[in-house]
Write a protein that holds these residues in place. Structure first.
Motif, mmCIF file in Angstrom:
data_model
loop_
_atom_site.group_PDB
_atom_site.id
_atom_site.type_symbol
_atom_site.label_atom_id
_atom_site.label_comp_id
_atom_site.label_asym_id
_atom_site.label_seq_id
_atom_site.Cartn_x
_atom_site.Cartn_y
_atom_site.Cartn_z
ATOM 1 N N TYR A 55 -40.818 -15.441 -4.596
ATOM 2 C CA TYR A 55 -40.182 -16.729 -4.323
ATOM 3 C C TYR A 55 -39.022 -17.066 -5.246
ATOM 4 O O TYR A 55 -37.987 -17.542 -4.797
ATOM 5 C CB TYR A 55 -41.219 -17.856 -4.396
ATOM 6 N N PHE A 56 -39.198 -16.869 -6.529
ATOM 7 C CA PHE A 56 -38.191 -17.271 -7.515
ATOM 8 C C PHE A 56 -37.927 -16.120 -8.487
ATOM 9 O O PHE A 56 -38.398 -16.134 -9.621
ATOM 10 C CB PHE A 56 -38.673 -18.506 -8.280
ATOM 11 N N LYS A 131 -37.129 -23.227 -12.414
ATOM 12 C CA LYS A 131 -37.316 -22.965 -10.994
ATOM 13 C C LYS A 131 -38.652 -23.484 -10.494
ATOM 14 O O LYS A 131 -38.796 -23.806 -9.329
ATOM 15 C CB LYS A 131 -37.238 -21.464 -10.710
ATOM 16 N N ARG A 163 -48.596 -24.193 -1.929
ATOM 17 C CA ARG A 163 -47.593 -23.849 -0.917
ATOM 18 C C ARG A 163 -46.612 -25.008 -0.702
ATOM 19 O O ARG A 163 -45.409 -24.787 -0.507
ATOM 20 C CB ARG A 163 -48.244 -23.458 0.413
ATOM 21 N N ILE A 166 -44.175 -24.973 -3.543
ATOM 22 C CA ILE A 166 -43.202 -23.889 -3.372
ATOM 23 C C ILE A 166 -42.126 -24.314 -2.382
ATOM 24 O O ILE A 166 -40.928 -24.144 -2.627
ATOM 25 C CB ILE A 166 -43.887 -22.586 -2.900
ATOM 26 N N GLU A 167 -42.542 -24.872 -1.250
ATOM 27 C CA GLU A 167 -41.587 -25.320 -0.225
ATOM 28 C C GLU A 167 -40.645 -26.380 -0.774
ATOM 29 O O GLU A 167 -39.439 -26.345 -0.533
ATOM 30 C CB GLU A 167 -42.319 -25.879 0.996
ATOM 31 N N ALA A 169 -39.767 -26.895 -3.885
ATOM 32 C CA ALA A 169 -38.851 -26.278 -4.852
ATOM 33 C C ALA A 169 -37.791 -25.433 -4.155
ATOM 34 O O ALA A 169 -36.625 -25.447 -4.550
ATOM 35 C CB ALA A 169 -39.643 -25.426 -5.845
ATOM 36 N N ARG A 170 -38.170 -24.733 -3.117
ATOM 37 C CA ARG A 170 -37.199 -23.904 -2.388
ATOM 38 C C ARG A 170 -36.180 -24.775 -1.654
ATOM 39 O O ARG A 170 -35.007 -24.431 -1.574
ATOM 40 C CB ARG A 170 -37.913 -22.955 -1.431
ATOM 41 N N ARG A 171 -36.637 -25.893 -1.092
ATOM 42 C CA ARG A 171 -35.690 -26.812 -0.444
ATOM 43 C C ARG A 171 -34.697 -27.349 -1.460
ATOM 44 O O ARG A 171 -33.501 -27.438 -1.185
ATOM 45 C CB ARG A 171 -36.436 -27.985 0.211
ATOM 46 N N GLN A 173 -33.801 -25.904 -4.225
ATOM 47 C CA GLN A 173 -32.959 -24.783 -4.656
ATOM 48 C C GLN A 173 -31.870 -24.495 -3.636
ATOM 49 O O GLN A 173 -30.738 -24.214 -3.986
ATOM 50 C CB GLN A 173 -33.844 -23.552 -4.857
ATOM 51 N N LEU A 174 -32.219 -24.570 -2.358
ATOM 52 C CA LEU A 174 -31.257 -24.284 -1.293
ATOM 53 C C LEU A 174 -30.481 -25.517 -0.847
ATOM 54 O O LEU A 174 -29.617 -25.425 0.013
ATOM 55 C CB LEU A 174 -31.982 -23.668 -0.089
#
Length: 185
Positions: A55-56, A131, A163, A166-167, A169-171, A173-174
Motif C-alpha cells: 500500500y505505501f 503515510k 481497511r 488504509i482507504e 489514507a490512500r484517498r 495521498q491521491l
C-alpha cells in the motif's frame, strides 16, 4: 512514530489495559504480559511489512561500489523488494537481477529501490513515516492478534477498521474527492 506506542494502543484495543499500563510506565513486564506483548509486537511487524509492500512503499536511494560489478543485496542498507532505477552519474543504466545480487556494467552505481522494513522491537521506530497512522497500524495488528487468539468476530471488526484507515489514507495521498453521503434517502 514509536512501535511502543502502537503496541500500547493495540493492547488498549483488545482490552488489555493492564499490559498497556505496564508498557507506558516502562515497568517490569510479567511472563504472561510479556507473551501478549511479544505476540502484539509480531503482529505490528507483520502489518508494517504488509503496508510497505502493498500500500505505501518506502523508498531508499543508495550509492554502492563493487570491484566485480556484482552488487550483493546484503550490501544494501535496507532489504530491497523492488529495484526502481539504477543510475551512473545521473544516467540510467541497464542492469540484471539475480537471486542474491544485481549486476551492472559499472563499478559504482546509485540504486533507488523499495524496501521491506526491518523487524522492530518496542524501542523501534515505524519506517512508514507520515503515510500511515498509529490507529491504522494498531487496528491491523489487533486484527492479526485476534486471529492468532481465535477471536474471529473481533478479528473481522478490527480488519474492517484497518481497511477503512488504509482507504482513507490512500484517498488523501491521491487527493481523490470524497462524495458526501446522500442524507435525503
Amino acid at each position: 512514530m514509536k512501535i511502543k506506542d502502537i503496541v500500547q494502543r493495540g493492547m488498549n484495543y483488545v482490552g488489555r489495559t493492564d499490559v498497556a499500563g505496564l508498557i507506558k510506565s516502562e515497568a517490569e513486564i510479567t511472563d504472561e504480559a510479556a507473551e501478549a506483548v511479544e505476540t502484539m509486537l509480531y503482529c505490528v511487524n507483520a502489518v508494517e511489512n504488509e503496508l510497505a509492500r502493498h500500500y505505501f512503499p518506502v523508498v531508499n536511494t543508495q550509492t554502492i561500489t563493487s570491484y566485480n560489478k556484482k552488487f550483493e543485496f546484503t550490501k544494501f542498507d535496507k532489504q530491497p523488494v523492488k529495484i526502481l532505477s539504477v543510475t551512473v552519474n545521473g544516467e540510467q543504466k541497464e542492469y540484471e537481477l539475480f537471486a542474491t545480487y544485481l549486476s551492472c556494467d559499472a563499478f559504482t552505481i546509485t540504486v533507488r529501490y523499495e524496501f521491506s522494513p526491518q523487524k522492530k522491537q518496542l524501542d523501534g521506530e515505524c519506517e512508514l513515516g507520515e503515510k500511515v497512522t498509529e490507529k491504522m497500524l494498531a487496528a491491523g495488528a489487533v486484527s492479526e492478534y485476534c486471529l492468532i487468539n481465535g477471536e474471529m468476530r473481533q478479528a473481522e471488526f478490527w480488519d474492517s477498521v484497518y481497511r477503512q484507515e488504509i482507504e482513507r489514507a490512500r484517498r488523501q495521498q491521491l487527493k481523490l474527492p470524497v462524495i458526501a453521503p446522500r442524507s435525503w434517502i
